[in-house]
Write a protein that holds these residues in place. Structure first.
Motif, PDB file in Angstrom:
ATOM      1  N   GLU A  48       0.679  -1.152  -0.053  1.00 39.94           N
ATOM      2  CA  GLU A  48      -0.141  -0.091   0.053  1.00 39.94           C
ATOM      3  C   GLU A  48       0.869   1.415   0.059  1.00 39.94           C
ATOM      4  OE1 GLU A  48      -3.638   0.621   0.660  1.00 39.94           O
ATOM      5  OE2 GLU A  48      -3.791  -1.215  -0.314  1.00 39.94           O
ATOM      6  N   GLN A  49       1.997   1.240   0.850  1.00 40.28           N
ATOM      7  CA  GLN A  49       2.787   2.313   0.756  1.00 40.28           C
ATOM      8  C   GLN A  49       4.467   1.903   0.762  1.00 40.28           C
ATOM      9  OE1 GLN A  49       2.347   5.749   1.085  1.00 40.28           O
ATOM     10  NE2 GLN A  49       4.718   5.976   1.061  1.00 40.28           N
ATOM     11  N   PRO A  50       5.029   1.848  -0.012  1.00 34.37           N
ATOM     12  CA  PRO A  50       6.244   1.434  -0.238  1.00 34.37           C
ATOM     13  C   PRO A  50       7.171   2.021   0.905  1.00 34.37           C
ATOM     14  CG  PRO A  50       5.952   3.375  -2.130  1.00 34.37           C
ATOM     15  CD  PRO A  50       4.595   2.738  -1.435  1.00 34.37           C
ATOM     16  N   VAL A  51       8.524   1.656   1.073  1.00 36.23           N
ATOM     17  CA  VAL A  51       9.286   1.810   2.033  1.00 36.23           C
ATOM     18  C   VAL A  51       9.601   3.331   1.920  1.00 36.23           C
ATOM     19  CG1 VAL A  51      11.657   1.671   3.096  1.00 36.23           C
ATOM     20  CG2 VAL A  51      10.376  -0.326   2.334  1.00 36.23           C
ATOM     21  N   SER A  52       9.071   3.933   2.884  1.00 34.80           N
ATOM     22  CA  SER A  52       9.440   5.620   3.041  1.00 34.80           C
ATOM     23  C   SER A  52      10.245   6.097   4.199  1.00 34.80           C
ATOM     24  CB  SER A  52       8.048   6.112   3.001  1.00 34.80           C
ATOM     25  OG  SER A  52       7.362   5.604   1.820  1.00 34.80           O
ATOM     26  N   ARG A  53      10.470   7.220   4.186  1.00 33.11           N
ATOM     27  CA  ARG A  53      11.396   7.720   5.587  1.00 33.11           C
ATOM     28  C   ARG A  53      10.759   9.069   6.054  1.00 33.11           C
ATOM     29  NH1 ARG A  53      17.972   9.185   5.272  1.00 33.11           N
ATOM     30  NH2 ARG A  53      18.147  10.107   7.380  1.00 33.11           N
ATOM     31  N   GLN A  54      10.586   9.115   7.394  1.00 39.78           N
ATOM     32  CA  GLN A  54      10.252  10.247   8.016  1.00 39.78           C
ATOM     33  C   GLN A  54      11.476  10.457   9.019  1.00 39.78           C
ATOM     34  OE1 GLN A  54       6.328   9.421   9.299  1.00 39.78           O
ATOM     35  NE2 GLN A  54       5.168  10.055   7.696  1.00 39.78           N
ATOM     36  N   PHE A  91      11.772   4.783   9.338  1.00 40.29           N
ATOM     37  CA  PHE A  91      11.338   4.230   8.103  1.00 40.29           C
ATOM     38  C   PHE A  91      10.068   3.230   8.359  1.00 40.29           C
ATOM     39  CE2 PHE A  91      15.940   5.179   7.438  1.00 40.29           C
ATOM     40  CZ  PHE A  91      15.849   5.425   6.218  1.00 40.29           C
ATOM     41  N   PHE A  92       9.284   3.355   7.294  1.00 39.90           N
ATOM     42  CA  PHE A  92       8.176   2.597   7.420  1.00 39.90           C
ATOM     43  C   PHE A  92       7.619   2.024   5.951  1.00 39.90           C
ATOM     44  CE2 PHE A  92       6.521   6.799   6.513  1.00 39.90           C
ATOM     45  CZ  PHE A  92       5.199   6.501   5.713  1.00 39.90           C
ATOM     46  N   VAL A  93       6.612   0.944   6.168  1.00 43.13           N
ATOM     47  CA  VAL A  93       6.082   0.368   4.957  1.00 43.13           C
ATOM     48  C   VAL A  93       4.787  -0.003   5.196  1.00 43.13           C
ATOM     49  CG1 VAL A  93       7.177  -1.897   5.269  1.00 43.13           C
ATOM     50  CG2 VAL A  93       6.439  -1.296   2.774  1.00 43.13           C
ATOM     51  N   ILE A  94       3.773   0.199   4.517  1.00 40.36           N
ATOM     52  CA  ILE A  94       2.362  -0.413   4.648  1.00 40.36           C
ATOM     53  C   ILE A  94       2.222  -1.404   3.540  1.00 40.36           C
ATOM     54  CG2 ILE A  94       0.150   0.167   4.873  1.00 40.36           C
ATOM     55  CD1 ILE A  94       0.678   2.674   5.653  1.00 40.36           C
ATOM     56  N   ILE A  95       1.709  -2.841   4.295  1.00 38.14           N
ATOM     57  CA  ILE A  95       1.468  -3.891   3.336  1.00 38.14           C
ATOM     58  C   ILE A  95      -0.209  -4.192   3.742  1.00 38.14           C
ATOM     59  CG2 ILE A  95       3.743  -4.762   3.085  1.00 38.14           C
ATOM     60  CD1 ILE A  95       3.286  -6.740   5.222  1.00 38.14           C
ATOM     61  N   ALA A  96      -0.776  -5.019   2.828  1.00 38.80           N
ATOM     62  CA  ALA A  96      -2.106  -5.274   2.846  1.00 38.80           C
ATOM     63  C   ALA A  96      -2.247  -6.726   2.216  1.00 38.80           C
ATOM     64  CB  ALA A  96      -3.031  -4.212   2.029  1.00 38.80           C
ATOM     65  N   PRO A  97      -3.453  -7.257   2.725  1.00 44.55           N
ATOM     66  CA  PRO A  97      -3.699  -8.677   2.048  1.00 44.55           C
ATOM     67  C   PRO A  97      -3.602  -8.681   0.520  1.00 44.55           C
ATOM     68  CG  PRO A  97      -5.143  -8.279   3.801  1.00 44.55           C
ATOM     69  CD  PRO A  97      -4.494  -6.960   3.377  1.00 44.55           C
ATOM     70  N   GLY A  98      -3.126  -9.671  -0.038  1.00 43.00           N
ATOM     71  CA  GLY A  98      -3.003  -9.636  -1.705  1.00 43.00           C
ATOM     72  C   GLY A  98      -4.122 -10.623  -1.904  1.00 43.00           C
ATOM     73  N   GLN A  99      -4.329 -10.709  -3.380  1.00 48.17           N
ATOM     74  CA  GLN A  99      -5.402 -11.669  -3.764  1.00 48.17           C
ATOM     75  C   GLN A  99      -4.631 -12.810  -4.486  1.00 48.17           C
ATOM     76  OE1 GLN A  99      -8.266  -9.546  -6.407  1.00 48.17           O
ATOM     77  NE2 GLN A  99      -9.703 -11.171  -6.125  1.00 48.17           N
ATOM     78  N   ASN A 100      -4.936 -14.088  -3.976  1.00 42.24           N
ATOM     79  CA  ASN A 100      -4.746 -15.187  -4.622  1.00 42.24           C
ATOM     80  C   ASN A 100      -5.542 -15.730  -5.785  1.00 42.24           C
ATOM     81  OD1 ASN A 100      -3.855 -17.763  -5.325  1.00 42.24           O
ATOM     82  ND2 ASN A 100      -2.766 -18.086  -3.296  1.00 42.24           N
ATOM     83  N   ASN A 101      -5.545 -15.412  -6.873  1.00 44.34           N
ATOM     84  CA  ASN A 101      -6.539 -15.506  -7.754  1.00 44.34           C
ATOM     85  C   ASN A 101      -7.102 -16.845  -8.060  1.00 44.34           C
ATOM     86  OD1 ASN A 101      -7.025 -12.632  -8.477  1.00 44.34           O
ATOM     87  ND2 ASN A 101      -5.086 -12.934  -9.869  1.00 44.34           N
ATOM     88  N   PHE A 102      -6.022 -17.748  -7.935  1.00 40.19           N
ATOM     89  CA  PHE A 102      -6.174 -19.168  -8.163  1.00 40.19           C
ATOM     90  C   PHE A 102      -6.951 -19.716  -7.208  1.00 40.19           C
ATOM     91  CE2 PHE A 102      -5.744 -23.574  -9.316  1.00 40.19           C
ATOM     92  CZ  PHE A 102      -5.319 -24.282  -8.429  1.00 40.19           C
ATOM     93  N   GLN A 103      -6.381 -19.398  -5.608  1.00 41.01           N
ATOM     94  CA  GLN A 103      -7.506 -19.735  -4.506  1.00 41.01           C
ATOM     95  C   GLN A 103      -8.833 -19.520  -4.590  1.00 41.01           C
ATOM     96  OE1 GLN A 103      -5.529 -18.981  -0.887  1.00 41.01           O
ATOM     97  NE2 GLN A 103      -7.239 -19.740   0.400  1.00 41.01           N
TER      98      GLN A 103
END
Length: 202
Positions: free
Chosen positions: A164-170, A174-186
């Motif tokens: 959702e938010q690549p590695v950023s700097r304040q 440093f921080f990064v935001i990740i979210a659940p992806g979508q496993n299309n096959f499943q």
């Protein structure tokens, strides 16, 4: 000493009148495939359901004539409970959970944080991973970026994610935001199974 017990999730309450519990004298009847069979007396519909080894379920208790379906009550109830659970899951409020790392974090702690992230993602939440540089670490800011990138990669190797938010700097954080992806096959496999189980029509 009082022992606290985790409250079990409540099962969806499914209430439909069926078989002898139906009080309406006359009904509109549909079959297991949703085909309209016509209007008939409730006792005749009960007899038809019994001959087929199924149940008579009042599914629309409204209008001049209520609508009832001839089907298996156990399967019907299971499908309704599954629909309610699916709707509740879609209504779930997405939260952003926090995980903190350090530039000197060990392998054991990395694995622990990854398991935490996987649990959050499995629950449908986003994860904000932070790393604060301290002291002499500030002279090597690339270390913070590298630790976060490795964390994201290892997490993504275990479950589908999207950034959702690549590695950023304040400042020195440093921080990064990740979210659940979508496993299309499943997801496609699950949809196929659901389509097999779902009762068509009403």
């Amino acid at each position: 000493m009082r022992i606290s017990r985790k409250k079990r999730p409540e099962k969806p309450q499914i209430r439909f009148k069926y078989n002898e519990g139906i009080r309406t004298p006359r009904l509109k009847i549909v079959d297991d495939e949703g085909n309209f069979l016509g209007e008939m007396d409730t006792r005749d519909a009960l007899r038809m359901a019994e001959e087929q080894g199924k149940d008579l379920i009042e599914i629309v208790p409204k209008g001049d004539l209520h609508i009832a379906k001839i089907t298996d009550y156990g399967r019907f109830r299971y499908q309704k409970e599954k629909e309610i659970k699916r709707q509740k899951a879609q209504q779930k409020k997405i939260e952003v959970k926090g995980i903190r790392l350090s530039s000197r974090i060990g392998r054991h702690d990395i694995d622990l944080r990854i398991r935490q992230a996987l649990k959050f993602l499995e629950d449908g939440d986003k994860v904000k991973v932070e790393l604060m540089l301290k002291g002499r670490e500030k002279g090597h800011p690339d270390i913070g970026r590298e630790v976060l990138n490795n964390f994201v990669k290892e997490t993504g190797d275990k479950t589908p994610i999207k950034i959702e938010q690549p590695v950023s700097r304040q400042g020195w954080k440093f921080f990064v935001i990740i979210a659940p992806g979508q496993n299309n096959f499943q997801n496609n496999q699950e949809k196929a199974e659901e389509q097999k189980e779902d009762v068509q029509g009403l």
